[in-house]
Design an enzyme around this catalytic site. Structure first.
Site, short mmCIF file in Angstrom:
data_model
loop_
_atom_site.label_atom_id
_atom_site.label_comp_id
_atom_site.label_asym_id
_atom_site.label_seq_id
_atom_site.Cartn_x
_atom_site.Cartn_y
_atom_site.Cartn_z
N TYR A 15 16.83 -28.38 -6.62
CA TYR A 15 16.11 -29.38 -7.80
C TYR A 15 14.52 -29.54 -7.18
O TYR A 15 14.24 -29.82 -5.97
CB TYR A 15 16.76 -30.70 -7.68
CG TYR A 15 15.89 -31.54 -8.83
CD1 TYR A 15 16.10 -31.36 -10.09
CD2 TYR A 15 15.03 -32.46 -8.35
CE1 TYR A 15 15.40 -32.16 -11.15
CE2 TYR A 15 14.17 -33.46 -9.15
CZ TYR A 15 14.25 -33.28 -10.44
OH TYR A 15 13.81 -33.87 -11.28
N GLU B 67 4.40 -22.80 -44.82
CA GLU B 67 3.23 -22.53 -43.80
C GLU B 67 3.53 -23.10 -42.76
O GLU B 67 3.09 -22.65 -41.47
CB GLU B 67 1.69 -22.79 -44.35
CG GLU B 67 1.27 -21.91 -45.47
CD GLU B 67 0.20 -22.36 -46.28
OE1 GLU B 67 -0.78 -21.75 -46.34
OE2 GLU B 67 0.11 -23.88 -46.61
N GLN C 194 11.77 -31.53 -14.41
CA GLN C 194 11.71 -32.68 -15.41
C GLN C 194 10.96 -32.25 -16.72
O GLN C 194 11.08 -32.65 -17.79
CB GLN C 194 10.84 -34.02 -14.87
CG GLN C 194 10.77 -34.97 -15.51
CD GLN C 194 10.12 -36.26 -15.04
OE1 GLN C 194 10.90 -36.71 -14.26
NE2 GLN C 194 9.15 -36.67 -15.18
N SER D 24 9.54 -40.35 -17.03
CA SER D 24 9.87 -39.51 -17.99
C SER D 24 10.90 -40.28 -19.26
O SER D 24 11.33 -39.73 -20.32
CB SER D 24 10.85 -38.45 -17.55
OG SER D 24 11.97 -39.04 -16.74
N LYS E 165 -4.51 -26.32 -57.56
CA LYS E 165 -3.72 -25.77 -56.52
C LYS E 165 -2.12 -26.20 -56.27
O LYS E 165 -1.98 -27.55 -56.53
CB LYS E 165 -4.43 -26.06 -55.44
CG LYS E 165 -5.82 -25.38 -55.16
CD LYS E 165 -5.56 -23.79 -54.88
CE LYS E 165 -5.59 -23.64 -53.23
NZ LYS E 165 -5.30 -22.44 -52.97
N THR F 25 8.15 -1.48 -48.22
CA THR F 25 8.01 -1.21 -46.79
C THR F 25 6.57 -1.27 -46.65
O THR F 25 5.95 -0.72 -47.63
CB THR F 25 8.63 0.13 -46.46
OG1 THR F 25 8.00 1.13 -46.97
CG2 THR F 25 10.20 0.51 -46.80
N HIS F 26 6.12 -1.69 -45.46
CA HIS F 26 4.40 -1.62 -45.35
C HIS F 26 3.77 -2.47 -46.31
O HIS F 26 2.65 -2.19 -46.58
CB HIS F 26 3.92 -0.05 -45.44
CG HIS F 26 4.71 0.81 -44.41
ND1 HIS F 26 4.39 1.14 -43.09
CD2 HIS F 26 5.79 1.68 -44.79
CE1 HIS F 26 5.25 2.09 -42.63
NE2 HIS F 26 5.95 2.47 -43.75
N SER G 96 -4.42 -29.66 -53.77
CA SER G 96 -5.67 -29.72 -53.06
C SER G 96 -6.78 -30.99 -53.48
O SER G 96 -6.59 -31.51 -54.52
CB SER G 96 -6.50 -28.33 -53.33
OG SER G 96 -7.92 -28.52 -53.23
N ASN H 293 0.13 -25.71 -53.20
CA ASN H 293 0.08 -25.04 -51.86
C ASN H 293 1.46 -24.88 -51.54
O ASN H 293 2.34 -25.85 -51.39
CB ASN H 293 -1.01 -25.46 -51.06
CG ASN H 293 -2.38 -25.12 -51.52
OD1 ASN H 293 -2.73 -24.21 -51.93
ND2 ASN H 293 -2.94 -26.14 -51.32
N LYS I 187 12.24 -31.02 -20.25
CA LYS I 187 12.89 -31.67 -21.60
C LYS I 187 12.06 -31.94 -22.76
O LYS I 187 12.58 -31.69 -23.72
CB LYS I 187 13.19 -33.32 -21.09
CG LYS I 187 14.32 -33.36 -20.04
CD LYS I 187 14.29 -34.63 -19.47
CE LYS I 187 15.11 -34.37 -18.35
NZ LYS I 187 14.57 -33.54 -17.18
N ASN J 197 19.88 -35.92 -9.98
CA ASN J 197 19.97 -34.42 -10.16
C ASN J 197 21.09 -33.94 -10.60
O ASN J 197 20.79 -33.05 -11.66
CB ASN J 197 19.65 -33.77 -8.44
CG ASN J 197 18.26 -34.16 -8.10
OD1 ASN J 197 17.73 -34.94 -8.63
ND2 ASN J 197 18.09 -33.68 -6.83
#
Ligand code: ARG
Length: 466
Positions: free
Chosen positions: A328, A301, A333, A24, A294, A156-157, A288, A296, A336, A111
């Site tokens: 344990y 996003e 492990q 690890s 463009k 709304t909606h 783009s 973007n 993490k 541990n």
């Protein structure tokens, strides 16, 4: 090849492929600082318990301090042939002080170390995220101040509903982040670090020695641990086998991520040609390779997209922990990578979002055009009739008919004559209609306690930061 911390009972060397699979160090090197703290506390406890001499303790502590310095200055790269961060630091101490290093791990278990290290990591990162949330609130504050006299159609909606002030619109996000701040603040204050669990059953080092070690060590770091309880372990089985604090942190980050994703989505929507309410800062957009026109909203996003990762990290750990027998297990492990991943993504997002928000520009022409949509004021017309004593459902139906009539005739309600308006209700007239169908009037007419219109900007979280 780094020396392992176990192996006496094995005849065969570990399989190379399996070694790579189980190590690890490639991610838990992030815990180095906290692992050194654990080691220093442990050395002091060993000295207090007279298991090692003062001279040995001094040598070990100064080696640990030197390693700490090397890491902080970026001079020490993790040795990827070590199994984990605990093994790496053990090896490094041995390099510095030779055979005395073999006393460092006396009656201790990884541990215990790993639980301690992760708690301290959560504390430190939690505090940093609180500071970033504060910076984000300052950005929201500055944007709302800049456009304090502006209005927006509220939805709304995703259908036009009623006019809202820009301050209230930004305020809605501010309050989401304020709750995130409070949740995180409570979390970091609730964290307790423990030492002395051994592998699971506690250790033969007396409580008095740990008490003294913690006291001495924490004296030096009191500023940092202002809000965190440091205690001798209450229950060693629980301490080595619980990761609910990581789950809690990931849950809080997931809720925060949900809010970041929602603000990102609103800004994406409002920056489309179709809405064209906001002009997004170019330095956080991309172009783009094919379509030259463009611009973007890739940052937004990606924020929205990372929600999958952040929720996934929480789900991953919840699933890993489900059904683990005490105490344990090596499965743990795997807590993490989700933890580090969520912390690192959220940290980047908050930093960029704070800069992004400050630079957003409002497109007054398009917003003004949208605010001319008379249906946005239909509810205010109903409110007016209600105040004139018309029962609500009747008023609702009258204004509904009026809106429909204007639509069918392709006329503005504002252009109807008094005689035409009276046909719908005697209280309706041209002068009053013009007064009510106005963004400022619509917002000012809201008097309920939930309304924020009195304030000219959203608050900042500053008062709360440590
Ligand atoms: N690397 C382990 C983890 O992160 C800690 C070591 C405990 N390993 C063990 N075999 N007891 O959970």
């Amino acid at each position: 090849m780094a020396k392992k911390m176990w192996g006496g009972r094995f005849k065969k060397a570990i399989d190379k492929g399996f070694f790579e699979f189980q190590k690890s160090i490639q991610y838990d090197y992030r815990l180095a600082e906290y692992d050194i703290y654990h080691s220093i506390i442990h050395v002091i406890a060993l000295k207090e318990a007279k298991i090692i001499s003062s001279a040995e303790a001094t040598k070990l502590v100064s080696a640990l301090n030197a390693i700490f310095k090397e890491i902080n200055e970026g001079k020490l790269k993790p040795d990827l042939s070590a199994e984990d961060i605990h093994t790496f630091i053990q090896n490094r101490v041995e390099k510095k002080v030779g055979s005395i290093a073999s006393k460092l791990h006396t009656l201790r278990s990884r541990n215990d170390q790993v639980a301690f290290d992760e708690k301290w990591y959560c504390y430190k990162e939690g505090v940093s995220i609180l500071a970033l949330l504060n910076i984000l609130s300052l950005s929201l504050n500055s944007l709302s101040k800049k456009y304090k006299d502006c209005f927006l159609p509220g939805y709304t909606h995703t259908q036009r509903a009623q006019v809202v002030s820009f301050v209230d619109y930004i305020g809605a996000f501010f309050y989401m982040f304020e709750r995130d701040f409070d949740r995180l603040d409570n979390f970091v204050k609730s964290l307790s670090i423990y030492v002395g669990s051994g592998a699971l059953a506690g250790s033969a080092i007396p409580k008095k020695a740990y008490d003294e070690a913690l006291r001495k060590f924490l004296e030096k770091t009191r500023a940092e641990f202002k809000y965190t309880k440091s205690e001798i372990v209450k229950n060693p089985l629980d301490n080595v086998s619980s990761r609910d604090f990581v789950v809690e942190f990931l849950s809080i980050l997931s809720i925060l991520q949900m809010h970041l994703s929602r603000i990102a989505e609103d800004f994406i929507l409002y920056s489309t040609t179709e809405f064209n309410f906001f002009d997004l800062p170019e330095e956080f957009c991309t172009g783009s390779s094919l379509m030259p026109h463009k611009k973007n909203p890739d940052f937004l996003e990606l924020v929205r997209g990372y929600t999958g990762r952040i929720y996934g990290n929480l789900t991953s750990l919840l699933t890993t922990m489900k059904g683990l027998p005490l105490t344990y297990n090596r499965d743990m492990q795997l807590d993490k990578e989700p933890l580090f991943s969520s912390v690192e993504i959220i940290t980047q997002e908050l930093k960029i979002m704070a800069q992004f928000i400050k630079e957003i520009k409002l497109n007054h022409d398009s917003i003004g055009h949208a605010l001319e949509d008379e249906s946005l004021y239909a509810t205010e017309l109903v409110e007016f009739l209600v105040y004139k004593g018309v029962p609500f459902s009747e008023a609702h139906a009258i204004i509904g008919k009026l809106v429909r009539h204007a639509q069918d005739k392709k006329k503005k309600i504002k252009s109807l004559s008094d005689a035409q308006l009276k046909h719908f209700h005697k209280e309706l007239n041209h002068r009053m209609i013009n007064k009510i169908m106005n963004p400022k009037y619509a917002v000012i007419s809201k008097k309920s306690p939930a309304s924020l219109k009195q304030s000219s900007s959203v608050k900042s979280l500053k008062k709360k930061t440590r």
